[in-house]
Scaffold this motif. Sequence first.
Motif, PDB file in Angstrom:
ATOM      1  N   HIS A  71       0.838  -1.207   0.000  1.00 43.61           N
ATOM      2  CA  HIS A  71       0.000   0.000   0.000  1.00 43.61           C
ATOM      3  C   HIS A  71       0.869   1.252   0.000  1.00 43.61           C
ATOM      4  N   GLU A  72       1.877   1.271   0.853  1.00 44.13           N
ATOM      5  CA  GLU A  72       2.773   2.428   0.925  1.00 44.13           C
ATOM      6  C   GLU A  72       3.511   2.637  -0.403  1.00 44.13           C
ATOM      7  N   ALA A  73       3.832   1.555  -1.092  1.00 46.96           N
ATOM      8  CA  ALA A  73       4.525   1.639  -2.380  1.00 46.96           C
ATOM      9  C   ALA A  73       3.597   2.065  -3.511  1.00 46.96           C
ATOM     10  N   GLY A  74       2.295   2.102  -3.245  1.00 51.30           N
ATOM     11  CA  GLY A  74       1.343   2.559  -4.250  1.00 51.30           C
ATOM     12  C   GLY A  74       0.845   1.494  -5.204  1.00 51.30           C
ATOM     13  N   HIS A  75       0.888   0.254  -4.776  1.00 50.13           N
ATOM     14  CA  HIS A  75       0.351  -0.820  -5.618  1.00 50.13           C
ATOM     15  C   HIS A  75      -1.138  -0.605  -5.848  1.00 50.13           C
ATOM     16  N   VAL A  76      -1.585  -0.880  -7.062  1.00 51.44           N
ATOM     17  CA  VAL A  76      -3.002  -0.880  -7.393  1.00 51.44           C
ATOM     18  C   VAL A  76      -3.369  -2.356  -7.555  1.00 51.44           C
ATOM     19  N   GLY A  77      -3.929  -2.951  -6.528  1.00 51.15           N
ATOM     20  CA  GLY A  77      -4.204  -4.382  -6.538  1.00 51.15           C
ATOM     21  C   GLY A  77      -2.986  -5.161  -6.071  1.00 51.15           C
ATOM     22  N   LYS A  78      -3.082  -6.484  -6.152  1.00 58.01           N
ATOM     23  CA  LYS A  78      -1.991  -7.365  -5.713  1.00 58.01           C
ATOM     24  C   LYS A  78      -1.072  -7.678  -6.891  1.00 58.01           C
ATOM     25  N   PRO A  79       0.233  -7.838  -6.621  1.00 54.61           N
ATOM     26  CA  PRO A  79       1.136  -8.279  -7.686  1.00 54.61           C
ATOM     27  C   PRO A  79       0.699  -9.656  -8.194  1.00 54.61           C
ATOM     28  N   GLN A  80       0.843  -9.860  -9.486  1.00 53.95           N
ATOM     29  CA  GLN A  80       0.490 -11.134 -10.098  1.00 53.95           C
ATOM     30  C   GLN A  80       1.750 -11.807 -10.614  1.00 53.95           C
ATOM     31  N   ALA A  81       1.995 -13.024 -10.178  1.00 49.09           N
ATOM     32  CA  ALA A  81       3.162 -13.775 -10.629  1.00 49.09           C
ATOM     33  C   ALA A  81       2.879 -14.385 -11.996  1.00 49.09           C
ATOM     34  N   ALA A  82       3.883 -14.346 -12.871  1.00 50.60           N
ATOM     35  CA  ALA A  82       3.787 -14.991 -14.182  1.00 50.60           C
ATOM     36  C   ALA A  82       4.166 -16.460 -14.034  1.00 50.60           C
ATOM     37  N   MET A  83       3.606 -17.286 -14.865  1.00 52.72           N
ATOM     38  CA  MET A  83       3.910 -18.710 -14.834  1.00 52.72           C
ATOM     39  C   MET A  83       5.094 -18.996 -15.761  1.00 52.72           C
ATOM     40  N   LEU A  84       6.155 -19.590 -15.223  1.00 52.46           N
ATOM     41  CA  LEU A  84       7.306 -19.985 -16.020  1.00 52.46           C
ATOM     42  C   LEU A  84       6.918 -21.229 -16.809  1.00 52.46           C
ATOM     43  N   ILE A  85       7.091 -21.156 -18.131  1.00 47.31           N
ATOM     44  CA  ILE A  85       6.739 -22.322 -18.953  1.00 47.31           C
ATOM     45  C   ILE A  85       7.961 -22.960 -19.621  1.00 47.31           C
ATOM     46  N   GLY A  86       9.126 -22.352 -19.457  1.00 46.79           N
ATOM     47  CA  GLY A  86      10.320 -22.942 -20.025  1.00 46.79           C
ATOM     48  C   GLY A  86      11.545 -22.102 -19.743  1.00 46.79           C
ATOM     49  N   ASN A  87      12.717 -22.746 -19.808  1.00 50.88           N
ATOM     50  CA  ASN A  87      13.988 -22.074 -19.596  1.00 50.88           C
ATOM     51  C   ASN A  87      14.933 -22.625 -20.639  1.00 50.88           C
ATOM     52  N   TYR A  88      15.523 -21.740 -21.465  1.00 51.36           N
ATOM     53  CA  TYR A  88      16.294 -22.185 -22.617  1.00 51.36           C
ATOM     54  C   TYR A  88      17.692 -21.569 -22.586  1.00 51.36           C
TER      55      TYR A  88
END
Length: 90
Positions: A71-88
């Motif tokens: 809240h103090e950092a000014g987030h609008v909503g919750k952070p959303q994590a991305a799904m890792l689908i591969g590492n190359y």
Amino acid sequence: MLLATTKVVDVDRFIQIFSTKGADKRRLHGCKGATVFRDPSEADRVWALFDWDAEGWKNFVSDPEVPAILHEAGHVGKPQAAMLIGNYGA
């Protein structure tokens, strides 16, 4: 590694809190570092790449002190994590 995105009220305010109070709290949950990107198509969206495992992220987002920091950092909503689908390699 974990990639997350969020919208913020003010990027400068976000960076100030992210790099101080946020960093302290992330360290407590095993984060080894973070890189922040600004989304060129959305001036109020930031992306962060964390050197963190899934368990550390889970503990961080469950920490009862984290919502006040977000809240103090000014987030609008919750952070959303991305799904890792591969590492190359290349």
